[in-house]
Every structure is written in C-alpha cells, then in structure tokens.
Design an enzyme around this catalytic site. Structure first.
Site, PDB file in Angstrom:
ATOM      1  N   THR A 185      -4.614  -7.286  10.905  1.00 19.79           N
ATOM      2  CA  THR A 185      -4.978  -6.047  10.210  1.00 19.79           C
ATOM      3  C   THR A 185      -4.522  -4.818  10.989  1.00 19.79           C
ATOM      4  O   THR A 185      -4.011  -3.863  10.415  1.00 19.79           O
ATOM      5  CB  THR A 185      -6.503  -5.998   9.986  1.00 19.79           C
ATOM      6  OG1 THR A 185      -6.888  -7.168   9.259  1.00 19.79           O
ATOM      7  CG2 THR A 185      -6.916  -4.772   9.201  1.00 19.79           C
ATOM      8  N   ARG A 237       3.117  -6.105   8.932  1.00 17.70           N
ATOM      9  CA  ARG A 237       2.374  -4.988   9.532  1.00 17.70           C
ATOM     10  C   ARG A 237       2.989  -4.523  10.849  1.00 17.70           C
ATOM     11  O   ARG A 237       3.032  -3.319  11.124  1.00 17.70           O
ATOM     12  CB  ARG A 237       0.908  -5.363   9.701  1.00 17.70           C
ATOM     13  CG  ARG A 237       0.188  -5.395   8.350  1.00 17.70           C
ATOM     14  CD  ARG A 237      -1.250  -5.809   8.480  1.00 17.70           C
ATOM     15  NE  ARG A 237      -1.964  -5.648   7.224  1.00 17.70           N
ATOM     16  CZ  ARG A 237      -2.945  -6.442   6.834  1.00 17.70           C
ATOM     17  NH1 ARG A 237      -3.343  -7.461   7.600  1.00 17.70           N
ATOM     18  NH2 ARG A 237      -3.551  -6.235   5.680  1.00 17.70           N
ATOM     19  N   LYS A 239       0.812  -1.212   0.000  1.00 14.31           N
ATOM     20  CA  LYS A 239       0.000   0.000   0.000  1.00 14.31           C
ATOM     21  C   LYS A 239       0.855   1.276   0.000  1.00 14.31           C
ATOM     22  O   LYS A 239       2.069   1.222   0.230  1.00 14.31           O
ATOM     23  CB  LYS A 239      -0.940  -0.029   1.207  1.00 14.31           C
ATOM     24  CG  LYS A 239      -1.972  -1.154   1.125  1.00 14.31           C
ATOM     25  CD  LYS A 239      -2.904  -1.123   2.326  1.00 14.31           C
ATOM     26  CE  LYS A 239      -3.958  -2.201   2.252  1.00 14.31           C
ATOM     27  NZ  LYS A 239      -4.889  -2.124   3.409  1.00 14.31           N
ATOM     28  N   ASN A 293      -1.971   0.263   6.850  1.00 11.83           N
ATOM     29  CA  ASN A 293      -1.457  -1.005   7.377  1.00 11.83           C
ATOM     30  C   ASN A 293      -0.566  -1.780   6.408  1.00 11.83           C
ATOM     31  O   ASN A 293      -0.448  -2.992   6.496  1.00 11.83           O
ATOM     32  CB  ASN A 293      -2.597  -1.868   7.915  1.00 11.83           C
ATOM     33  CG  ASN A 293      -3.544  -2.362   6.842  1.00 11.83           C
ATOM     34  OD1 ASN A 293      -3.399  -2.034   5.672  1.00 11.83           O
ATOM     35  ND2 ASN A 293      -4.513  -3.156   7.237  1.00 11.83           N
ATOM     36  N   HIS A 308      -2.081  -5.478   1.536  1.00  8.04           N
ATOM     37  CA  HIS A 308      -3.357  -6.187   1.342  1.00  8.04           C
ATOM     38  C   HIS A 308      -3.005  -7.578   0.856  1.00  8.04           C
ATOM     39  O   HIS A 308      -2.062  -7.759   0.089  1.00  8.04           O
ATOM     40  CB  HIS A 308      -4.204  -5.480   0.273  1.00  8.04           C
ATOM     41  CG  HIS A 308      -5.320  -6.333  -0.259  1.00  8.04           C
ATOM     42  ND1 HIS A 308      -6.577  -6.343   0.296  1.00  8.04           N
ATOM     43  CD2 HIS A 308      -5.351  -7.236  -1.275  1.00  8.04           C
ATOM     44  CE1 HIS A 308      -7.337  -7.205  -0.369  1.00  8.04           C
ATOM     45  NE2 HIS A 308      -6.616  -7.755  -1.333  1.00  8.04           N
ATOM     46  N   ARG A 368      -0.867 -14.360   4.349  1.00 12.29           N
ATOM     47  CA  ARG A 368      -1.615 -13.767   5.465  1.00 12.29           C
ATOM     48  C   ARG A 368      -0.812 -13.864   6.763  1.00 12.29           C
ATOM     49  O   ARG A 368      -0.838 -12.943   7.586  1.00 12.29           O
ATOM     50  CB  ARG A 368      -2.994 -14.395   5.584  1.00 12.29           C
ATOM     51  CG  ARG A 368      -3.849 -14.075   4.330  1.00 12.29           C
ATOM     52  CD  ARG A 368      -5.293 -14.335   4.479  1.00 12.29           C
ATOM     53  NE  ARG A 368      -5.937 -13.446   5.430  1.00 12.29           N
ATOM     54  CZ  ARG A 368      -6.262 -12.169   5.209  1.00 12.29           C
ATOM     55  NH1 ARG A 368      -5.963 -11.611   4.050  1.00 12.29           N
ATOM     56  NH2 ARG A 368      -6.870 -11.456   6.131  1.00 12.29           N
ATOM     57  N   PHE A 414     -15.866   2.404   6.703  1.00  9.40           N
ATOM     58  CA  PHE A 414     -14.483   2.782   6.385  1.00  9.40           C
ATOM     59  C   PHE A 414     -14.207   2.866   4.885  1.00  9.40           C
ATOM     60  O   PHE A 414     -13.089   3.190   4.472  1.00  9.40           O
ATOM     61  CB  PHE A 414     -13.492   1.799   7.027  1.00  9.40           C
ATOM     62  CG  PHE A 414     -13.659   0.366   6.583  1.00  9.40           C
ATOM     63  CD1 PHE A 414     -13.124  -0.083   5.393  1.00  9.40           C
ATOM     64  CD2 PHE A 414     -14.363  -0.533   7.371  1.00  9.40           C
ATOM     65  CE1 PHE A 414     -13.285  -1.401   4.982  1.00  9.40           C
ATOM     66  CE2 PHE A 414     -14.528  -1.857   6.981  1.00  9.40           C
ATOM     67  CZ  PHE A 414     -13.981  -2.288   5.770  1.00  9.40           C
TER      68      PHE A 414
END
Length: 141
Positions: free
Chosen positions: A93, A104, A11, A114, A117, A87, A59
């Site tokens: 998250t 993260r 991100k 964060n 994705h 993951r 959100f």
C-alpha cells in the site's frame, strides 16, 4: 488453479500520469484478462458508498476526497488466482515499501496517492465487481 475475478481501480494520480496502458500491459503480462472496463469521475456519494467499510477510519475523508479529485479507470480482471496476482502486481500500500517493479513502486507518489486499488478477497471482489459492473456488463472471453 481457480479462475477468479477481481476489481481493479487505477486511481486519479495514475490516470493523470497517463500510465493506464502501462498498467494494463502488466495485467495482461501476468495472464489477467480485462473483462469489463470504464473510465468515470466518481461522485462523492459513489466514493463514500464504495469505501464505506473504511467510514470510521481516520483516513476516510481524505480517501474520498482523493478518489473524487479526477477520473479513475475501473476494470474487472479475470484469470487464475486473479486476486493474488493483482495484489502482487500492485505491491505494498505504501509505495516506499513496495517492491521494485510493482505498480505502486513505479507509479505511486505516496500512501494516499498510491495509483491503484485491488480487491483483497473473493468475497470483496464479488461485491466490488457488482458495484461497478452490475448485470450484463462483464464478459468472460
């Protein structure tokens, strides 16, 4: 064990921190291969379409605003249990709840910014990979 594909997005916050290479090293260290990759600055329409599943969530607007705030690095990953491995590498998250040593925990600032994705299931992975890499843009190796 099944060879799977999953989508990963680094991100805008993590791209701005110049940690793409460090994140890629974690993918590769976990046995995941980058089989397609591109850096893009998402349009608002692309972000709204990609995250459309969250359209009714409170959100949604903030998520879209964040995802169009700067360039992102998008990659398709392949490997044994790629979805779960990715993951696990990402962590929770909320980076405050993420285990030490996860992407993260190490690179994210907040639940909104964060860092990454990742697809959450085989069905969503197939849709997400096809969204960003339609047709011949994915290369198993």
């Amino acid at each position: 064990m099944a060879i799977e594909r999953t989508l990963s997005i680094i991100k805008p916050d993590a791209v701005a921190k110049n940690v793409i290479g460090q994140i890629y090293a974690r993918f590769e260290g976990a046995g995941l291969k980058v089989i397609a990759a591109k850096m893009v600055h998402l349009s608002r329409g692309e972000a709204e379409q990609f995250y459309g599943v969250h359209k009714e969530r409170p959100f949604f607007k903030d998520l879209v605003d964040f995802m169009v705030s700067g360039p992102v690095m998008i990659q398709a990953l392949e490997g044994e249990n790629a979805i779960l491995k990715n993951r696990e590498l990402m962590g929770a998250t909320d980076p405050k709840k993420a285990e030490k040593g996860t992407i993260r925990a190490d690179f994210a600032d907040s639940i909104d910014a964060n860092a990454v994705h990742g697809s959450d299931a085989a069905e969503t992975a197939a849709v997400e990979v096809a969204f960003f890499f339609p047709g011949m843009n994915v290369y198993s190796r």
